[in-house]
Write a protein that holds these residues in place. Sequence first.
Motif, PDB file in Angstrom:
ATOM      1  N   LEU A 407       0.814  -1.210   0.000  1.00 30.15           N
ATOM      2  CA  LEU A 407       0.000   0.000   0.000  1.00 30.15           C
ATOM      3  C   LEU A 407       0.854   1.269   0.000  1.00 30.15           C
ATOM      4  CD1 LEU A 407      -2.720  -1.122   2.572  1.00 30.15           C
ATOM      5  CD2 LEU A 407      -2.999  -0.868   0.087  1.00 30.15           C
ATOM      6  N   LYS A 408       2.058   1.177   0.492  1.00 29.59           N
ATOM      7  CA  LYS A 408       2.947   2.340   0.496  1.00 29.59           C
ATOM      8  C   LYS A 408       3.541   2.588  -0.883  1.00 29.59           C
ATOM      9  CE  LYS A 408       6.903   4.361   2.902  1.00 29.59           C
ATOM     10  NZ  LYS A 408       7.946   4.152   3.938  1.00 29.59           N
ATOM     11  N   ASP A 409       3.779   1.516  -1.634  1.00 30.48           N
ATOM     12  CA  ASP A 409       4.472   1.632  -2.922  1.00 30.48           C
ATOM     13  C   ASP A 409       3.527   1.765  -4.105  1.00 30.48           C
ATOM     14  OD1 ASP A 409       6.822   1.388  -1.531  1.00 30.48           O
ATOM     15  OD2 ASP A 409       7.065  -0.752  -1.919  1.00 30.48           O
ATOM     16  N   LEU A 410       2.344   2.285  -3.888  1.00 31.38           N
ATOM     17  CA  LEU A 410       1.376   2.432  -4.968  1.00 31.38           C
ATOM     18  C   LEU A 410       1.947   3.283  -6.097  1.00 31.38           C
ATOM     19  CD1 LEU A 410      -1.832   3.176  -2.847  1.00 31.38           C
ATOM     20  CD2 LEU A 410      -1.073   0.974  -3.760  1.00 31.38           C
ATOM     21  N   ASP A 411       1.715   2.834  -7.313  1.00 28.51           N
ATOM     22  CA  ASP A 411       2.190   3.598  -8.473  1.00 28.51           C
ATOM     23  C   ASP A 411       1.105   3.590  -9.548  1.00 28.51           C
ATOM     24  OD1 ASP A 411       3.846   5.061 -10.116  1.00 28.51           O
ATOM     25  OD2 ASP A 411       4.863   3.292 -10.917  1.00 28.51           O
ATOM     26  N   PRO A 412      -0.006   4.248  -9.281  1.00 24.89           N
ATOM     27  CA  PRO A 412      -1.146   4.191 -10.208  1.00 24.89           C
ATOM     28  C   PRO A 412      -1.021   5.203 -11.340  1.00 24.89           C
ATOM     29  CG  PRO A 412      -1.708   5.563  -8.355  1.00 24.89           C
ATOM     30  CD  PRO A 412      -0.311   5.072  -8.097  1.00 24.89           C
TER      31      PRO A 412
END
Length: 430
Positions: A407-412
Amino acid sequence: AQSQHSNPKSNPFQDGYLTLRRSAGDLPLVRGGTIAQLMNRLTYHKVVDPEYTDDFLLTFHAFTTPIKLLSSLVARYNVKAPDGLSTDEQSQVYADVMIPIRLRVANVLRCWINRQFDDFKDQEFCNRVESFLEMISKSLPACAKQLKLQLKRNQLHGPEGPKPRPSARVSSGSTVIKSFPADSTDSAPILAIDPNEVAKQLTSIEWDTFKNIQPRECVGLPWNYSETVHLAPNMLGLTNRTKKLSSWVIETIMRGETAEKRALVITHFTRTARKCYELKNYNTLFTIMTALTSAAVRRMGLTWEALPTKTRALLGQLNRFISSADNYMNYRQEFYQVNQQPCIPYIGILLSELNFVEEGNATVLPDHPGMINFHKFRLYAKAVRKIQQHQQVAYSIGVLKPVYQYLKDLDPVVDEKELLRRSTAAEPDL
């Protein structure tokens, strides 16, 4: 309101500040002054004004520097009595004026070390402070000793000012997590995690940034300008995180191959939002709800038709809570009641309040060019204190490392047009 203004250069002990009075009998409220006058006001021998000291220390980086403030304190500590006084008069001035000024200087330094300790992380600056403390030790040895101990203690362990106090632990890890994330081939892998757990981990991530926002990140809106953006890493980090999270929620919904699957994802995020509400993580609550009501999601009629009745009812409750009606009245009424509980405020309202202070108030007094409009910085200090109030009580959430990291590394995709295109591809217009 009365105003008064005089020239402080005529007498080093004179209170030469432009002020407005609250009412008869109250301390004069500093309206403005030159930078030198504002700094001298901190140590004025006739007035003890802790509120002014706090306002100044929270905001002074916007109009002066730590080096200049320290130099001002040194000068005030060494202020001399006017020439031409008799021996008795000199003794009276020393007792009634010079000693109070020196005690005020020591108090300001104590408050400064506690509240803006980042200033004291620079070794060269610390060397200057230590030299000043040696000077203070000659006339106020007890004060100097306490300040030296405070400075050393803070260098070793961090400042002794208000620290987060852990709240009752919010348990994590008891929820079953279905083979996440390595073994998940689902188009919406977030469904493998209980929504309550998603809310807890998102709260932990946001808290890690919110708790570190410093006063200097708020005053003057440094995140808005390329030349000062480096001064607001946490404020910028939180706003960027909010944008990413919103886009990720929308993008995750679009991954559902059918209307029923997309409705399942919306239900999952709605339950996550409800848990964020219960955790008083209002920023993530607003972020998720804004994503669920975005144009890209709202247009998907078949998906909304597939939504369970209970989900619709819950969405209605949450939408009423975040409604902007009457200046977010529902949210504000509850938020203002939060006391001694972990809480992450809605960053959108905080930013709006800071923007209002900046854009609605001149930095210098229109009727006295060259004088800082301290009323503006008093308003900034008030806004900063609201943030600090909710940095006092920490969340105590067990981190589930794989989920937390995912959840911290989201890259949307963050481009609104692309999200809308994907929405149309998933559910074409009729």
